[in-house]
Scaffold this motif. Structure first.
Motif, PDB file in Angstrom:
ATOM      1  N   THR A  93       0.823  -1.213   0.000  1.00  0.00           N
ATOM      2  CA  THR A  93       0.000   0.000   0.000  1.00  0.00           C
ATOM      3  C   THR A  93       0.859   1.266   0.000  1.00  0.00           C
ATOM      4  N   SER A  94       2.078   1.166   0.499  1.00  0.00           N
ATOM      5  CA  SER A  94       2.960   2.339   0.527  1.00  0.00           C
ATOM      6  C   SER A  94       3.390   2.767  -0.876  1.00  0.00           C
ATOM      7  N   ASP A  95       3.217   1.900  -1.867  1.00  0.00           N
ATOM      8  CA  ASP A  95       3.578   2.235  -3.245  1.00  0.00           C
ATOM      9  C   ASP A  95       2.479   3.006  -3.972  1.00  0.00           C
ATOM     10  N   GLU A  96       1.285   2.981  -3.450  1.00  0.00           N
ATOM     11  CA  GLU A  96       0.134   3.450  -4.217  1.00  0.00           C
ATOM     12  C   GLU A  96       0.217   4.925  -4.598  1.00  0.00           C
ATOM     13  N   LYS A  97       0.673   5.765  -3.701  1.00  0.00           N
ATOM     14  CA  LYS A  97       0.757   7.199  -3.993  1.00  0.00           C
ATOM     15  C   LYS A  97       1.710   7.464  -5.154  1.00  0.00           C
ATOM     16  N   ASN A  98       2.888   6.834  -5.129  1.00  0.00           N
ATOM     17  CA  ASN A  98       3.864   7.042  -6.197  1.00  0.00           C
ATOM     18  C   ASN A  98       3.391   6.457  -7.521  1.00  0.00           C
ATOM     19  N   ILE A  99       2.754   5.294  -7.466  1.00  0.00           N
ATOM     20  CA  ILE A  99       2.258   4.678  -8.700  1.00  0.00           C
ATOM     21  C   ILE A  99       1.185   5.562  -9.328  1.00  0.00           C
ATOM     22  N   LYS A 100       0.288   6.073  -8.512  1.00  0.00           N
ATOM     23  CA  LYS A 100      -0.772   6.944  -9.026  1.00  0.00           C
ATOM     24  C   LYS A 100      -0.181   8.190  -9.677  1.00  0.00           C
ATOM     25  N   LYS A 101       0.790   8.808  -9.011  1.00  0.00           N
ATOM     26  CA  LYS A 101       1.437  10.002  -9.556  1.00  0.00           C
ATOM     27  C   LYS A 101       2.121   9.690 -10.882  1.00  0.00           C
ATOM     28  N   MET A 102       2.896   8.616 -10.910  1.00  0.00           N
ATOM     29  CA  MET A 102       3.619   8.247 -12.119  1.00  0.00           C
ATOM     30  C   MET A 102       2.651   7.913 -13.253  1.00  0.00           C
ATOM     31  N   PHE A 103       1.625   7.151 -12.946  1.00  0.00           N
ATOM     32  CA  PHE A 103       0.649   6.764 -13.963  1.00  0.00           C
ATOM     33  C   PHE A 103       0.017   8.006 -14.594  1.00  0.00           C
ATOM     34  N   ASN A 104      -0.408   8.938 -13.772  1.00  0.00           N
ATOM     35  CA  ASN A 104      -1.073  10.133 -14.293  1.00  0.00           C
ATOM     36  C   ASN A 104      -0.127  11.012 -15.104  1.00  0.00           C
ATOM     37  N   GLU A 105       1.137  11.068 -14.722  1.00  0.00           N
ATOM     38  CA  GLU A 105       2.095  11.869 -15.484  1.00  0.00           C
ATOM     39  C   GLU A 105       2.379  11.240 -16.848  1.00  0.00           C
ATOM     40  N   PHE A 106       2.485   9.925 -16.890  1.00  0.00           N
ATOM     41  CA  PHE A 106       2.666   9.263 -18.185  1.00  0.00           C
ATOM     42  C   PHE A 106       1.394   9.344 -19.027  1.00  0.00           C
ATOM     43  N   LEU A 107       0.246   9.369 -18.378  1.00  0.00           N
ATOM     44  CA  LEU A 107      -1.017   9.512 -19.102  1.00  0.00           C
ATOM     45  C   LEU A 107      -1.044  10.834 -19.867  1.00  0.00           C
ATOM     46  N   GLU A 108      -0.520  11.877 -19.241  1.00  0.00           N
ATOM     47  CA  GLU A 108      -0.436  13.177 -19.906  1.00  0.00           C
ATOM     48  C   GLU A 108       0.617  13.151 -21.017  1.00  0.00           C
ATOM     49  N   ALA A 109       1.763  12.564 -20.732  1.00  0.00           N
ATOM     50  CA  ALA A 109       2.872  12.579 -21.696  1.00  0.00           C
ATOM     51  C   ALA A 109       2.560  11.778 -22.952  1.00  0.00           C
ATOM     52  N   LEU A 110       1.745  10.741 -22.818  1.00  0.00           N
ATOM     53  CA  LEU A 110       1.484   9.830 -23.935  1.00  0.00           C
ATOM     54  C   LEU A 110       0.190  10.136 -24.679  1.00  0.00           C
ATOM     55  N   GLN A 111      -0.458  11.231 -24.347  1.00  0.00           N
ATOM     56  CA  GLN A 111      -1.681  11.589 -25.056  1.00  0.00           C
ATOM     57  C   GLN A 111      -1.372  11.960 -26.503  1.00  0.00           C
ATOM     58  N   ILE A 112      -2.356  11.796 -27.372  1.00  0.00           N
ATOM     59  CA  ILE A 112      -2.191  12.170 -28.772  1.00  0.00           C
ATOM     60  C   ILE A 112      -1.907  13.665 -28.858  1.00  0.00           C
ATOM     61  N   ASP A 113      -0.893  14.027 -29.627  1.00  0.00           N
ATOM     62  CA  ASP A 113      -0.421  15.414 -29.641  1.00  0.00           C
ATOM     63  C   ASP A 113      -0.726  16.141 -30.949  1.00  0.00           C
ATOM     64  N   THR A 114      -1.309  15.427 -31.912  1.00  0.00           N
ATOM     65  CA  THR A 114      -1.594  16.047 -33.207  1.00  0.00           C
ATOM     66  C   THR A 114      -2.962  15.594 -33.710  1.00  0.00           C
ATOM     67  N   GLY A 115      -3.509  16.349 -34.648  1.00  0.00           N
ATOM     68  CA  GLY A 115      -4.726  15.928 -35.332  1.00  0.00           C
ATOM     69  C   GLY A 115      -6.006  16.168 -34.553  1.00  0.00           C
ATOM     70  N   LYS A 116      -7.099  15.629 -35.095  1.00  0.00           N
ATOM     71  CA  LYS A 116      -8.424  15.851 -34.522  1.00  0.00           C
ATOM     72  C   LYS A 116      -8.588  15.223 -33.146  1.00  0.00           C
ATOM     73  N   MET A 117      -7.796  14.198 -32.861  1.00  0.00           N
ATOM     74  CA  MET A 117      -7.898  13.502 -31.580  1.00  0.00           C
ATOM     75  C   MET A 117      -6.880  14.006 -30.561  1.00  0.00           C
ATOM     76  N   LYS A 118      -6.288  15.160 -30.825  1.00  0.00           N
ATOM     77  CA  LYS A 118      -5.299  15.723 -29.909  1.00  0.00           C
ATOM     78  C   LYS A 118      -5.872  15.812 -28.495  1.00  0.00           C
ATOM     79  N   GLY A 119      -5.089  15.348 -27.528  1.00  0.00           N
ATOM     80  CA  GLY A 119      -5.518  15.371 -26.138  1.00  0.00           C
ATOM     81  C   GLY A 119      -6.133  14.074 -25.661  1.00  0.00           C
ATOM     82  N   ARG A 120      -6.415  13.152 -26.581  1.00  0.00           N
ATOM     83  CA  ARG A 120      -6.982  11.862 -26.191  1.00  0.00           C
ATOM     84  C   ARG A 120      -5.913  11.036 -25.476  1.00  0.00           C
ATOM     85  N   LYS A 121      -6.312  10.366 -24.392  1.00  0.00           N
ATOM     86  CA  LYS A 121      -5.355   9.664 -23.542  1.00  0.00           C
ATOM     87  C   LYS A 121      -5.597   8.156 -23.559  1.00  0.00           C
TER      88      LYS A 121
END
Length: 203
Positions: A93-121
């Protein structure tokens, strides 16, 4: 969670290796991440090899920004190095905070960055990415696998992923001494079974 018999499990892995031709890309991406460890830009390239193949259905609408992915790797590098040396069985359970933070940051970094679907995660891309960075600690999922384990990610995807990690920890614990295939991490082998059973229905 229903744990399969070892016979069913190994059958799923056999079917995966029989039919899933794209797995060559997993080998290439794994090699690139390992070979270029400590070089975030090159690691990002290695991850891209896998993501643009493995998750082509998502990225056909547009590609993520490799520079954002590189920055995300740099920003989380100390945690990534720690998780790379750990096994899913050490998850607590002590890992959960860091995993959540990391997951959400990669979710932002890996979103579509071009085209009509820009921002889709894509929570699927995040799981594949952090798995490659720490293959013994982070499991892989897709839409059908997440649904099968009651962890669908349409809302609160980071929390759902943590729940999925806990289930895969239990799965690993119960099968760790029975799996025949040892050439990849136990989480990769479990994903091969999950993909065969839930994604492709080969078994």
């Amino acid at each position: 969670m229903d744990i399969p018999t070892i016979k069913e499990f190994n059958k799923g892995v056999e079917e995966f290796r029989k039919y899933e031709k794209r797995d060559a890309m997993y080998k290439v991406a794994t090699f690139m991440v390992s070979h270029f460890w400590n070089k975030p830009a090159d690691i990002a390239d290695g991850l891209g090899v896998l993501l643009l193949t493995w998750n082509q259905a998502f990225y056909r609408y547009g590609v993520f920004d490799f520079n954002k992915l590189e920055r995300c790797i740099k920003n989380n590098y100390s945690e990534i190095k720690e998780y790379r040396n750990r096994h899913i069985l050490t998850l607590s359970t002590s890992d959960e905070k860091n995993i959540k933070k990391m997951f959400n940051e990669f979710l932002e970094a890996l979103q579509i960055d071009t085209g009509k679907m820009k921002g889709r995660k894509s929570p699927v891309s995040v799981a594949k990415t952090i798995h490659l960075l720490a293959p013994k600690f982070f499991p892989i999922w897709d839409d059908k696998i997440a649904r099968a384990y009651g962890c669908y990610y349409n809302k609160n995807s980071a929390e759902q992923y943590i729940r999925f990690c806990k289930i895969m920890k239990d799965f690993s614990e119960k099968l760790k001494d029975k799996i025949l295939y040892k050439n990849w991490s136990i989480l990769k082998i479990i994903d091969e079974y999950n993909y065969s059973k839930y994604t492709k229905h080969w078994i």
